[in-house]
Design a protein around this motif. Structure first.
Motif, short mmCIF file in Angstrom:
data_model
loop_
_atom_site.label_atom_id
_atom_site.label_comp_id
_atom_site.label_asym_id
_atom_site.label_seq_id
_atom_site.Cartn_x
_atom_site.Cartn_y
_atom_site.Cartn_z
N ALA A 100 0.86 -1.18 0.00
CA ALA A 100 0.00 0.00 0.00
C ALA A 100 0.90 1.23 0.00
O ALA A 100 1.86 1.30 0.77
CB ALA A 100 -0.90 -0.01 1.22
N THR B 117 1.46 3.23 3.35
CA THR B 117 2.44 2.67 4.28
C THR B 117 3.86 2.89 3.77
O THR B 117 4.78 3.16 4.55
CB THR B 117 2.17 1.17 4.47
N TRP C 129 6.52 -0.50 11.43
CA TRP C 129 5.17 -0.89 10.99
C TRP C 129 5.19 -1.38 9.53
O TRP C 129 4.62 -2.41 9.21
CB TRP C 129 4.23 0.30 11.16
N TRP D 265 7.03 -4.73 9.42
CA TRP D 265 6.30 -5.81 10.11
C TRP D 265 5.08 -6.27 9.28
O TRP D 265 4.85 -7.46 9.10
CB TRP D 265 5.85 -5.30 11.48
N ARG E 263 4.40 -9.86 7.16
CA ARG E 263 3.24 -10.72 7.47
C ARG E 263 2.22 -10.75 6.35
O ARG E 263 1.10 -11.23 6.54
CB ARG E 263 2.55 -10.19 8.75
N ALA F 252 -6.41 -9.86 6.31
CA ALA F 252 -7.11 -9.14 7.37
C ALA F 252 -8.53 -8.79 6.96
O ALA F 252 -9.44 -8.82 7.79
CB ALA F 252 -6.35 -7.87 7.73
N ALA F 253 -8.72 -8.43 5.71
CA ALA F 253 -10.04 -7.98 5.27
C ALA F 253 -10.13 -8.15 3.76
O ALA F 253 -9.12 -8.34 3.08
CB ALA F 253 -10.27 -6.53 5.66
N ARG G 123 -14.47 -8.52 7.29
CA ARG G 123 -13.42 -9.25 7.99
C ARG G 123 -13.43 -10.71 7.55
O ARG G 123 -14.51 -11.29 7.35
CB ARG G 123 -13.69 -9.14 9.49
N VAL G 124 -12.27 -11.27 7.39
CA VAL G 124 -12.16 -12.68 7.01
C VAL G 124 -11.43 -13.41 8.12
O VAL G 124 -10.29 -13.07 8.45
CB VAL G 124 -11.41 -12.84 5.68
N THR G 125 -12.10 -14.37 8.69
CA THR G 125 -11.46 -15.19 9.72
C THR G 125 -11.49 -16.64 9.25
O THR G 125 -12.46 -17.07 8.63
CB THR G 125 -12.20 -15.08 11.06
N PRO H 135 -2.43 -7.32 6.69
CA PRO H 135 -2.52 -6.67 8.00
C PRO H 135 -2.28 -5.17 7.89
O PRO H 135 -1.38 -4.72 7.19
CB PRO H 135 -1.40 -7.35 8.80
N GLY H 136 -3.12 -4.42 8.59
CA GLY H 136 -2.97 -2.98 8.59
C GLY H 136 -3.25 -2.33 7.26
O GLY H 136 -2.86 -1.18 7.04
N ALA H 137 -3.90 -3.03 6.36
CA ALA H 137 -4.17 -2.53 5.01
C ALA H 137 -2.88 -2.09 4.33
O ALA H 137 -2.89 -1.20 3.48
CB ALA H 137 -5.19 -1.38 5.04
N VAL I 24 -1.93 -5.34 -0.53
CA VAL I 24 -3.20 -5.55 -1.22
C VAL I 24 -2.98 -6.53 -2.37
O VAL I 24 -1.95 -6.50 -3.04
CB VAL I 24 -3.77 -4.19 -1.72
N VAL J 196 -1.01 6.57 9.84
CA VAL J 196 -0.62 5.71 8.71
C VAL J 196 -1.62 4.58 8.53
O VAL J 196 -2.09 4.30 7.42
CB VAL J 196 0.80 5.15 8.94
N TRP J 197 -2.01 3.95 9.64
CA TRP J 197 -2.95 2.84 9.54
C TRP J 197 -4.34 3.32 9.06
O TRP J 197 -4.94 2.74 8.16
CB TRP J 197 -3.09 2.14 10.90
N ARG K 13 -8.73 2.59 1.04
CA ARG K 13 -9.43 1.45 0.42
C ARG K 13 -10.93 1.57 0.57
O ARG K 13 -11.67 0.66 0.19
CB ARG K 13 -8.98 0.14 1.08
N GLU L 148 -16.99 -3.26 8.18
CA GLU L 148 -17.29 -4.03 9.40
C GLU L 148 -16.38 -3.57 10.53
O GLU L 148 -15.18 -3.33 10.34
CB GLU L 148 -17.10 -5.52 9.15
N VAL M 229 -13.02 -5.34 11.19
CA VAL M 229 -11.82 -4.96 10.44
C VAL M 229 -11.06 -3.88 11.19
O VAL M 229 -9.82 -3.95 11.35
CB VAL M 229 -12.23 -4.47 9.03
N ASP N 297 -3.42 -4.70 15.85
CA ASP N 297 -2.07 -4.75 15.27
C ASP N 297 -1.28 -3.51 15.65
O ASP N 297 -0.09 -3.58 15.99
CB ASP N 297 -2.16 -4.89 13.75
N SER O 9 -6.00 -10.73 14.16
CA SER O 9 -6.63 -11.04 12.87
C SER O 9 -6.37 -12.51 12.58
O SER O 9 -5.26 -13.00 12.70
CB SER O 9 -6.05 -10.18 11.77
N GLY O 10 -7.41 -13.17 12.22
CA GLY O 10 -7.30 -14.60 11.95
C GLY O 10 -7.78 -15.46 13.07
O GLY O 10 -7.89 -16.66 12.93
N ASP O 11 -8.07 -14.81 14.26
CA ASP O 11 -8.60 -15.60 15.37
C ASP O 11 -10.00 -16.08 15.04
O ASP O 11 -10.77 -15.38 14.42
CB ASP O 11 -8.64 -14.74 16.64
#
Lengths: 441, 182
Positions: free
Chosen positions: A19, A22, A54, A57, A61, A96-97, A115-117, A147-149, A152, B106-107, B114, B122, B125, B132, B180-182
């Motif tokens: 992204a 970031t 950030w 990391w 991931r 993450a999403a 959200r995707v789990t 993670p953290g958008a 992508v 930043v986050w 997006r 949601e 998210v 994180d 995330s992922g739990d």
């Protein structure tokens, strides 16, 4: 609703990219760290450090793999005006999403960040539409976020699913009947003597009359010496044959600007073919419930008509045939109206925007059929038309009104499928019930 | 009532059924608030905050948060860093707050980038993203405190309490918020 096959799935690997927000943060963090080292300012370095950490990391991931999206049927039975389905998203571990995009009629209808789990997520969705017939439920695409958008994926191949929406039915009251009824069973009284109907006359006993038909009171009054017996005769019951003729050459919405085909009618606006399907299905159900035989023909295609039949299965056949009816290619130019069963009541569903349907209706009337023309042109919305379009619509309306007037002159009865059509049909039915057993006029 | 020259947009034909969602506009507004707060805190490290300053920072925050663009976010972050650099050594609490804010900016900006105005997001998210951020912040705040102490900054009694509070909050958030992922 019946559904067709789905398409989806991703075969080629999908690359994940950073992204840019970031990345910009990491660059600024590096600049701040250098500035902190240059000026000996630990506070500035402390501000810049998490940006770099950030970015590193989240990039480490980032998921590896391809997202995929499928459309599956929902377990809930479809309700009138609503299609339900589920989007099944399969995302790689670490996602993450997912950004879901729902498109319909070449227009984005909704977007959602979900959200995707557990690498799989099912999202139900509802399509609000009054349309009937074959149609696409939706096109769904998906883009996965790390993670953290901060990372992508590429957009997964969109999935779609087709559905065949059967026309709904609305209750109708009294309905017109043809001039001649058929058979010795059914739900209507015919002119012929028989059993099951109301009193026809009292007649001297003749060979073939049943003994239980003897009316002893009349016999005692007319022939006290019992030299002659009198029997009560009843009207026979009979059934009507009804042919539904749908003009599938036109499918126009309430907005005349959509008639050129460049714009699509809105999903909340029923088109003329939707109204025709609903009207034909409603009438078919009402006639079949009365024990009549109903058939279906299409003016828009040269195809064997659905012959008249009765019963619940015939209604299912008619609704399915109506659902798949749609404009196909160039309109068929007929030299004469299709041949219909003799004595059948003919119900023609058309917009009457050209002469073909009106001409066929007039021919059937001239051949002795009772013909009811059902006007299914939607109520037009003219607010957004410019002057030229208003003028063009005015010409179209004038020609159409002349055509409908000519139809009435040809003794074709006219019903408009707006508001309360059952009132108009009841009026036609009353007009035909002047005497018992007449069946019609 | 709809006016003919302002036709109301048609209602969406398809709607996803989501689990506790918020409008995308709210996410963008949140990013704008974070950018504004970050710039105001950075400015307040050296200069007093007046109405004009607030107005300018709000405009910058609105421009960056509501219309997210990576370059604009980068410029806002750089501006915050330069303000601290030019304004002289900031207090410990202000520095730790900025460590948290630049990270959140930043986050939030990456997420808002997006998200469209009419998109539904949601809450799960956002919760995962905050978890994180909190996880990274535990280490970042600790390192920041160590760096400031090593750099010769004195920690007053009140500062110690605030530092401990910030670290505890970050640690609790990292533990309580789901991964995330739990």
């Amino acid at each position: 609703m019946t559904t067709g096959p789905s398409s989806s799935a991703v075969d080629a690997p999908v690359a994940w990219s950073r992204a840019r927000t970031t990345a910009w943060g990491a660059v600024v963090g590096c600049v701040l760290l250098v500035a902190a080292a240059w000026t000996g300012r630990p506070d500035v370095g402390a501000i810049g450090a998490p940006l770099v950490v950030w970015a590193a990391w989240t990039w480490a991931r980032r998921p590896a793999g391809d997202p995929a999206v499928h459309l599956v049927d929902d377990d809930v039975a479809p309700q009138p005006g609503q299609l339900r389905a589920r989007v099944r998203v399969e995302a790689p571990a670490g996602t993450a999403a997912v950004v879901l995009g729902l498109r319909r009629n070449n227009r984005t209808q909704a977007r959602a960040l979900v959200r995707v789990t557990g690498q799989v997520r099912e999202v139900p969705f509802v399509v609000h539409t009054v349309r009937t017939g074959p149609q696409s439920v939706a096109d769904v695409d998906a883009t996965a976020l790390g993670p953290g958008a901060s990372s992508v994926s590429e957009t997964a191949d969109p999935a779609d699913r087709s559905a065949l929406v059967l026309p709904s039915v609305r209750p109708l009251g009294a309905l017109p009947l043809p001039a001649r009824l058929r058979g010795l069973s059914g739900g209507h009284e015919s002119r012929r003597p028989g059993e099951g109907g109301g009193l026809r006359d009292v007649h001297p006993y003749a060979p073939g009359d049943r003994l239980r038909r003897i009316d002893w009171r009349v016999t005692a009054r007319r022939s006290p010496q019992l030299r002659e017996l009198y029997v009560r005769r009843e009207h026979a019951l009979a059934e009507a044959v009804v042919m539904l003729v749908v003009d599938s050459r036109d499918d126009v919405g309430p907005d005349p600007r959509t008639w050129r085909g460049l714009m699509r009618p809105r999903a909340q606006d029923p088109t003329s073919l939707d109204l025709a399907r609903t009207a034909a299905a409603s009438l078919a159900q009402a006639y079949l419930a009365a024990g009549d035989r109903v058939g279906l023909d299409d003016l828009g295609v040269l195809r064997r008509p659905l012959p008249p039949g009765g019963g619940r299965r015939q209604l299912d056949r008619i609704r399915n045939a109506l659902a798949v009816t749609r404009p196909e290619g160039d309109p068929v130019r007929r030299t004469r109206a299709p041949q219909l069963p003799s004595g059948a009541l003919v119900l023609v569903f058309s917009t009457f925007l050209d002469d073909a349907a009106a001409s066929a209706a007039a021919q059937w009337r001239a051949a002795g059929h009772r013909v009811v023309a059902v006007d299914v042109l939607p109520t037009l919305r003219e607010q957004l038309l410019d002057d030229r379009e208003h003028l063009a619509l005015r010409f179209v309306r004038l020609a159409r009104e002349d055509r409908l007037a000519a139809l009435e002159d040809a003794d074709v009865e006219l019903v408009t499928w707006h508001g309360d059509p059952q009132v108009a049909f009841a009026g036609l039915a009353r007009r035909a019930q002047r005497r018992a057993g007449a069946g019609a006029r | 009532m709809s006016l003919p020259w302002f036709p109301t947009p048609p209602a969406p034909e398809a709607e996803p059924v989501l689990d506790r969602a918020v409008p995308g506009a709210l996410v963008r507004a949140g990013a704008a608030v974070l950018v504004t707060t970050m710039l105001l805190v950075a400015w307040s490290a050296a200069w007093p905050v007046g109405p004009v300053t607030v107005l300018v920072m709000v405009l910058a925050g609105v421009l960056t948060g509501l219309l997210p663009s990576p370059a604009r976010v980068g410029v806002a972050l750089l501006a915050a860093g330069v303000l601290v650099l030019v304004g002289g050594p900031a207090s410990v609490v202000r520095t730790l707050t900025l460590v948290l804010l630049v990270h959140l900016v930043v986050w939030a900006s990456a997420t808002a980038g997006r998200v469209t105005w009419r998109m539904r997001v949601e809450l799960g998210v956002l919760r995962d993203g905050l978890a994180d951020v909190a996880r990274v912040q535990v280490g970042a705040q600790t390192l920041a405190v160590v760096a400031l102490v090593v750099g010769g900054r004195d920690l007053a009694a009140g500062d110690v309490v605030r530092v401990v509070a910030i670290l505890a909050a970050a640690a609790v958030a990292a533990v309580v918020l789901p991964r995330s992922g739990d």
